[in-house]
Write an enzyme that holds these catalytic residues in place. Structure first.
Site, PDB file in Angstrom:
ATOM      1  N   TYR A 252      39.910  36.428  35.353  1.00  0.00           N
ATOM      2  CA  TYR A 252      39.640  37.869  35.284  1.00  0.00           C
ATOM      3  C   TYR A 252      38.841  38.303  36.512  1.00  0.00           C
ATOM      4  CZ  TYR A 252      39.208  42.336  32.826  1.00  0.00           C
ATOM      5  OH  TYR A 252      39.313  43.663  32.450  1.00  0.00           O
TER       6      TYR A 252
ATOM      7  N   SER B 206      39.529  39.408  40.846  1.00  0.00           N
ATOM      8  CA  SER B 206      40.131  40.535  41.558  1.00  0.00           C
ATOM      9  C   SER B 206      41.525  40.862  41.037  1.00  0.00           C
ATOM     10  CB  SER B 206      40.199  40.225  43.056  1.00  0.00           C
ATOM     11  OG  SER B 206      40.898  41.233  43.750  1.00  0.00           O
TER      12      SER B 206
ATOM     13  N   ARG C  47      36.908  30.603  30.846  1.00  0.00           N
ATOM     14  CA  ARG C  47      35.778  29.790  30.443  1.00  0.00           C
ATOM     15  C   ARG C  47      34.582  30.725  30.298  1.00  0.00           C
ATOM     16  NH1 ARG C  47      36.854  24.597  34.525  1.00  0.00           N
ATOM     17  NH2 ARG C  47      38.581  23.734  33.301  1.00  0.00           N
TER      18      ARG C  47
ATOM     19  N   GLN D 267      43.431  25.385  39.947  1.00  0.00           N
ATOM     20  CA  GLN D 267      44.598  25.484  39.074  1.00  0.00           C
ATOM     21  C   GLN D 267      45.115  24.146  38.536  1.00  0.00           C
ATOM     22  OE1 GLN D 267      47.750  27.923  40.639  1.00  0.00           O
ATOM     23  NE2 GLN D 267      46.372  29.620  41.142  1.00  0.00           N
TER      24      GLN D 267
ATOM     25  N   HIS E 207      50.761  33.075  43.674  1.00  0.00           N
ATOM     26  CA  HIS E 207      50.886  32.360  44.947  1.00  0.00           C
ATOM     27  C   HIS E 207      51.547  31.022  44.639  1.00  0.00           C
ATOM     28  CE1 HIS E 207      50.193  30.861  48.898  1.00  0.00           C
ATOM     29  NE2 HIS E 207      49.072  30.203  48.661  1.00  0.00           N
TER      30      HIS E 207
ATOM     31  N   GLY F 111      43.077  43.157  44.256  1.00  0.00           N
ATOM     32  CA  GLY F 111      43.153  43.644  42.885  1.00  0.00           C
ATOM     33  C   GLY F 111      42.652  45.053  42.683  1.00  0.00           C
TER      34      GLY F 111
END
Length: 336
Positions: A25, A27, A48, A85, A107, A133
């Site tokens: 959560y 940009s 998290r 990731q 991406h 964002g």
């Protein structure tokens, strides 16, 4: 030329009845989540515990752990930093994917370089707005949009393209246009742009210009203004209307200097060096180096960052910016 899709091309939104989990959560995450919700999508946020969790709750979203969000979602959009990731995917997302789900990225780095290996029974695609964002959110709220890229890596259901376009439509991108690409092309061009031009190339050019003037006996304050501060004026003109607009807007003296001196600074040898940079991106050399650096705790990253922050252009710049309260960074600089 790239194929471009618009609102008229999304005749059926195949995701409207699906649950979308936005993982992250920051940009992009806040913009995607809010735009999708405003367009009638069922959105949850996976995070998290931390400040982002509280912010997403304040914004009215149902917030879950990453694993919980992934388990209940049909579409999982991963909007975390590249280097985070793979670990999050393996531990919290992969065990909760079901056949027919969609795994989405903004991406292609981790998929293209095999850091994230999706199962064969899910759709995998990317939707990448070509703007930060806050701009994605603001333009959407004003009735406009930021253009985006989309690519399908894996079509397990036979409708992955339709899903990708539906997602792009959901965040508003089809209002401006969505360009079709591939994970390979998006990843390699993005990395090249960052390294050879936008970040690496520009910072090296700015520092070289500054050092040339200072070494020749000119005051560092003037060198800062001429080689760094005024860069924004030129970039804004290029951003608004390309090189033609910039050249039209500057003085004829500046334009002539552009013509006769620019090619002497950025030479054919420079282009050859750019080609070498591109080759290292294409063959995975850069990715392997960055992944190894991150896994080792980033010793070279942090050491270089600290050294660069003490370059004379930075020391002078900090003092000069105190004279210009209208110049304020969007985020506080520091070690990442």
């Amino acid at each position: 030329m790239a194929k471009v899709y618009y609102e008229k091309d999304v005749t059926v939104n195949v995701l409207k009845e699906k649950k979308v989990a936005i993982i992250g959560y920051g940009s992009q995450g806040h913009a995607h989540a809010q735009n999708l919700r405003d367009n009638g999508f069922d959105v949850v946020v996976g995070l998290r515990k931390g400040k982002s969790w509280d912010k997403a709750k304040e914004d009215g979203f149902s917030v879950y752990t990453v694993a919980e969000a992934a388990k209940q979602a049909d579409v999982v959009m991963i909007l975390l930093p590249d280097e985070l990731q793979p670990e999050v995917y393996e531990a919290e997302i992969a065990p909760n994917l079901q056949a027919g789900n969609s795994l989405v990225f903004a991406h292609g780095f981790n998929v293209h370089f095999d850091q994230v290996k999706p199962p064969a029974n899910v759709d995998v695609f990317l939707v990448a707005p070509k703007g930060p964002g806050h701009l994605v959110r603001r333009t959407f709220s004003e009735g406009g949009a930021v253009p985006a890229l989309f690519a399908v890596y894996q079509d397990a259901t036979g409708v992955a393209t339709e899903k990708a376009l539906s997602y792009a439509d959901g965040i508003g991108a089809t209002r401006a246009g969505v360009l079709e690409t591939t994970f390979k092309e998006e990843t390699e061009t993005d990395l090249f742009g960052e390294q050879a031009v936008l970040c690496g190339g520009v910072t090296a050019l700015v520092k070289a210009g500054f050092e040339t003037l200072v070494d020749a006996g000119y005051q560092p304050e003037l060198a800062y203004f001429e080689c760094l501060h005024e860069l924004k004026l030129i970039v804004d003109l290029m951003y608004e209307g390309g090189l033609e607009n910039m050249r039209y807007s500057v003085s004829d003296t500046a334009q002539w200097g552009d013509f006769v001196s620019g090619p002497r600074v950025v030479t054919e040898d420079t282009k050859k060096a750019m080609g070498a940079v591109l080759a290292e991106i294409q063959d995975g050399t850069f990715a392997r180096g960055w992944i190894a650096e991150h896994k080792a705790g980033r010793p070279n990253f942090h050491a270089t960052n600290e050294k660069e922050n003490e370059h004379e252009i930075e020391v002078v710049g900090r003092k000069l910016r105190e004279m210009m309260p209208f110049v304020q960074p969007r985020v506080k600089a520091g070690v990442k």
